[in-house]
Design an enzyme around this catalytic site. Structure first.
Site, PDB file in Angstrom:
ATOM      1  N   PHE A  15       1.080  -0.827   0.033  1.00  0.00           N
ATOM      2  CA  PHE A  15      -0.187  -0.232   0.210  1.00  0.00           C
ATOM      3  C   PHE A  15       0.563   1.585   0.008  1.00  0.00           C
ATOM      4  CE2 PHE A  15      -2.154  -3.192   2.160  1.00  0.00           C
ATOM      5  CZ  PHE A  15      -3.822  -3.722   1.557  1.00  0.00           C
ATOM      6  N   CYS A  16       2.013   1.263   0.455  1.00  0.00           N
ATOM      7  CA  CYS A  16       3.298   2.431   1.304  1.00  0.00           C
ATOM      8  C   CYS A  16       4.165   1.988   0.480  1.00  0.00           C
ATOM      9  CB  CYS A  16       2.903   2.966   2.204  1.00  0.00           C
ATOM     10  SG  CYS A  16       3.357   4.509   2.597  1.00  0.00           S
ATOM     11  N   PRO A  17       5.090   2.540  -0.275  1.00  0.00           N
ATOM     12  CA  PRO A  17       4.614   3.323  -1.540  1.00  0.00           C
ATOM     13  C   PRO A  17       4.394   3.138  -2.230  1.00  0.00           C
ATOM     14  CG  PRO A  17       7.306   2.713  -1.922  1.00  0.00           C
ATOM     15  CD  PRO A  17       6.449   1.389  -0.399  1.00  0.00           C
TER      16      PRO A  17
END
Lengths: 76, 375
Positions: free
Chosen positions: A13-15
């Site tokens: 999900f992140c990055p």
């Protein structure tokens, strides 16, 4: 193609898939092909949007077992 | 069994302490040994640099003696590794010592690489070293108004920092009474204002409310005096440029050709270096597509501590890293929120509150207990 650079951004999900692709594109040589794996539905739209805006090339895009594969060529 | 931990940052320190407790019997008997090699006798609380850059924290609050954070049973040396000989399970240090190991843990971290973008280091303020954070604060103190641009490179350490520095800048300029003289423009590499969609959906209206303009799909290509130019053929003019620079892994990782960009190819669940069963990687040093953040290193260290202890005591690992990340998000105006997620569960951040800001402020001090493994 065995010398493609694999960018496995599944279930992250992140990055996130686009940022992972940009990071790996920066490290790659001009002419290199990168295969991005993504489970983010948004990648089908936002990856081509960035690739086209910068002027790289989408070689192929397909979905297999719920994983989106997008093959991108660094052209500059 | 000799366990060698290379790197004395957050990940290496939490892992070494975790292992020292789990293996206290083996360490006492002498059947196991833990060695840590670090480049410094000081341990820096890196998230504090964001606060130093806007005058919210002093540099003296950033450091503790590394040895004071470690369990006494850990053999600690300030002698960084220069050569990795993975085929022969040994490293060579800066002082010339050759050290053999049974299990190697690499936690050397990442560093800002403003030099990777022409003109960026010369023309931008940044806050990823003590010197840079102090220089940024001094520059802010002399700033009397004009165009301020925030620009972010990839990959970067702490995914919340582009938003946090922007909200802190708003607070700073308001406090100085010059906010009405500032045009603040935020740029971001992908097609929304943050990589996490729920965070972006919260932050963009906050920017609108404050009058902060923003441009997405903006990847820095070059900086010339007064102007940052993007790979997407756009540009932004500035009187003051604040950057979250692109990052790379440490030079020693690049010199030893352990991974492109200094990031080591790592199994996302076992956290071993690809192709090496007795070499583990954690924190910013991995090439994993997850946040380069202290909490990532922390949760990886806890999983690895349990697994390496189990390897020593039982011969088999007992758990997998689930991709857990927890990031505070300073939202300005004395409020904060957080994002928590793992490989299977997306984040669902809540509205910022003053309570969470104060909890983050408290964590800035509780960190030292966290590094020691107490909390």
């Amino acid at each position: 193609m065995s010398d493609r650079i694999l960018v496995d951004a599944k279930n992250t999900f992140c990055p996130g898939p686009l940022m992972e692709l940009i990071s790996n594109m920066k490290m790659a040589d001009v002419g290199a092909e990168l295969e991005l794996l993504s489970t983010d539905e948004g990648s089908a739209a936002d990856i081509p949007e960035w690739v086209n805006k910068v002027g790289h090339e989408i070689i192929e895009s397909f979905k297999e077992d719920d994983v989106l594969h997008i093959i991108v060529k660094k052209v500059k | 069994m000799h366990i060698l931990v290379v790197g004395g940052g957050m990940g290496g320190t939490i892992l070494a302490n975790n292992l020292a407790r789990r293996l206290s019997g083996e360490l006492e008997q002498g059947s196991s040994k833990i060695t840590m090699l670090s480049a410094s006798d000081k341990h820096m609380y890196q998230p504090g640099l964001l606060y130093v850059a806007v005058g919210k924290m002093s540099t003296t609050e950033l450091y503790r003696d590394q040895k004071s954070l470690l369990e006494p049973s850990i053999d600690f040396h300030v002698d960084p590794v220069e050569k990795f000989d993975l085929d022969n399970n040994s490293v060579t240090t800066k002082s010339g010592k050759k050290i053999s190991y049974d299990i190697l843990c690499i936690a050397t971290g990442s560093r800002g690489n403003a030099a990777g973008i022409p003109g960026l280091a010369e023309h931008a303020c940044q806050f990823y070293t003590e010197a840079d954070a102090l220089a940024m604060y001094k520059k802010l103190q002399k700033f009397e108004g004009g165009k301020v641009v925030v620009a972010t490179g990839v990959p970067h350490k702490c995914p919340m920092s582009p938003l946090e520095i922007t909200f802190f800048l708003i607070d700073y300029f308001k406090k100085r009474g010059i906010w009405d003289k500032v045009d603040l423009h935020y740029t971001y590499p992908i097609g929304r204002v943050h990589s996490l969609e729920p965070v972006a959906n919260w932050a963009a209206p906050e920017f609108d409310k404050e009058g902060v303009t923003y441009e997405t799909l903006f990847n820095m290509k070059e900086v010339v005096p007064g102007k940052v130019i993007s790979e997407e053929d756009s540009s932004a003019e500035f009187d003051l440029l604040v950057t979250v620079p692109p990052h790379k892994g440490q030079q020693v990782i690049e010199d030893n050709e352990l991974g492109a960009g200094g990031f080591i190819p790592t199994d996302k669940k076992k956290l071993n270096m690809e192709g090496r069963e007795n070499v583990f990687v954690l924190g910013d040093t991995t090439n994993l597509p997850i946040s380069k953040a202290g909490s990532t290193a922390h949760f990886e260290a806890e999983a690895l501590g349990e697994n390496i202890a189990a390897l020593v005591q039982q011969g088999e690992p007992v758990r997998e890293y689930d991709g857990k990340v927890f990031c505070f998000i300073e939202a300005g105006d004395g409020k904060a929120t957080y994002a928590m997620f793992d490989y299977n569960n997306p984040p669902n951040p809540q509205a910022p509150t003053s309570g969470l800001h104060w909890f983050k402020t408290a964590y800035n001090r509780m960190y030292w207990a966290s590094a020691r493994g107490i909390i």
